[in-house]
Write a protein that holds these residues in place. Structure first.
Motif, mmCIF file in Angstrom:
data_model
loop_
_atom_site.group_PDB
_atom_site.id
_atom_site.type_symbol
_atom_site.label_atom_id
_atom_site.label_comp_id
_atom_site.label_asym_id
_atom_site.label_seq_id
_atom_site.Cartn_x
_atom_site.Cartn_y
_atom_site.Cartn_z
ATOM 1 N N THR A 29 0.595 -1.043 -0.002
ATOM 2 C CA THR A 29 -0.092 0.061 0.084
ATOM 3 C C THR A 29 1.115 1.172 0.047
ATOM 4 O O THR A 29 1.625 1.165 0.761
ATOM 5 C CB THR A 29 -1.044 0.286 1.149
ATOM 6 N N VAL A 30 0.764 2.097 -0.925
ATOM 7 C CA VAL A 30 1.375 3.286 -1.060
ATOM 8 C C VAL A 30 0.541 4.612 -1.285
ATOM 9 O O VAL A 30 -0.768 4.214 -2.039
ATOM 10 C CB VAL A 30 2.581 3.445 -1.879
ATOM 11 N N ALA A 31 0.839 5.794 -1.144
ATOM 12 C CA ALA A 31 -0.006 6.888 -1.532
ATOM 13 C C ALA A 31 0.813 7.582 -2.509
ATOM 14 O O ALA A 31 1.988 7.530 -2.675
ATOM 15 C CB ALA A 31 -0.127 7.863 -0.460
ATOM 16 N N THR A 32 0.328 8.192 -3.705
ATOM 17 C CA THR A 32 1.039 8.819 -4.828
ATOM 18 C C THR A 32 0.554 10.044 -5.072
ATOM 19 O O THR A 32 -0.523 10.442 -4.934
ATOM 20 C CB THR A 32 0.931 7.672 -6.384
ATOM 21 N N ALA A 33 1.615 10.862 -5.530
ATOM 22 C CA ALA A 33 1.495 12.283 -6.115
ATOM 23 C C ALA A 33 1.923 12.520 -7.548
ATOM 24 O O ALA A 33 3.154 12.119 -7.457
ATOM 25 C CB ALA A 33 1.516 13.427 -5.034
ATOM 26 N N LEU A 34 1.511 13.169 -8.273
ATOM 27 C CA LEU A 34 2.085 13.620 -9.559
ATOM 28 C C LEU A 34 1.929 14.914 -9.649
ATOM 29 O O LEU A 34 0.829 15.698 -9.600
ATOM 30 C CB LEU A 34 1.226 12.757 -10.793
#
Length: 64
Positions: A29-34
């Motif tokens: 489980t990870v959180a991502t931002a672009l």
């Protein structure tokens, strides 16, 4: 293509955020931002990447 991942310039072959996570070996489980915008799990497969994009990948940590 060169991206900035967690502040480090990195050469990758992935063209979507989902493919990038696979290429980098993120299986949990990870959180991502672009480019400083949150990308939810359901949008990662269709979120295309461009040279120079800034990606942040955050994983939960245990401890206290």
């Amino acid at each position: 293509m060169q991206l900035v991942i967690n502040g480090t310039a990195t050469e990758v072959t992935a063209t979507t955020l989902s493919d990038l996570l696979t290429e980098l070996g993120h299986t949990g489980t990870v959180a991502t931002a672009l480019n400083e915008t949150f990308v939810p799990v359901g949008a990662r497969a269709t979120q295309t990447l461009s040279p120079g994009d800034r990606i942040e990948i955050l994983a939960p940590m245990q401890g206290g």
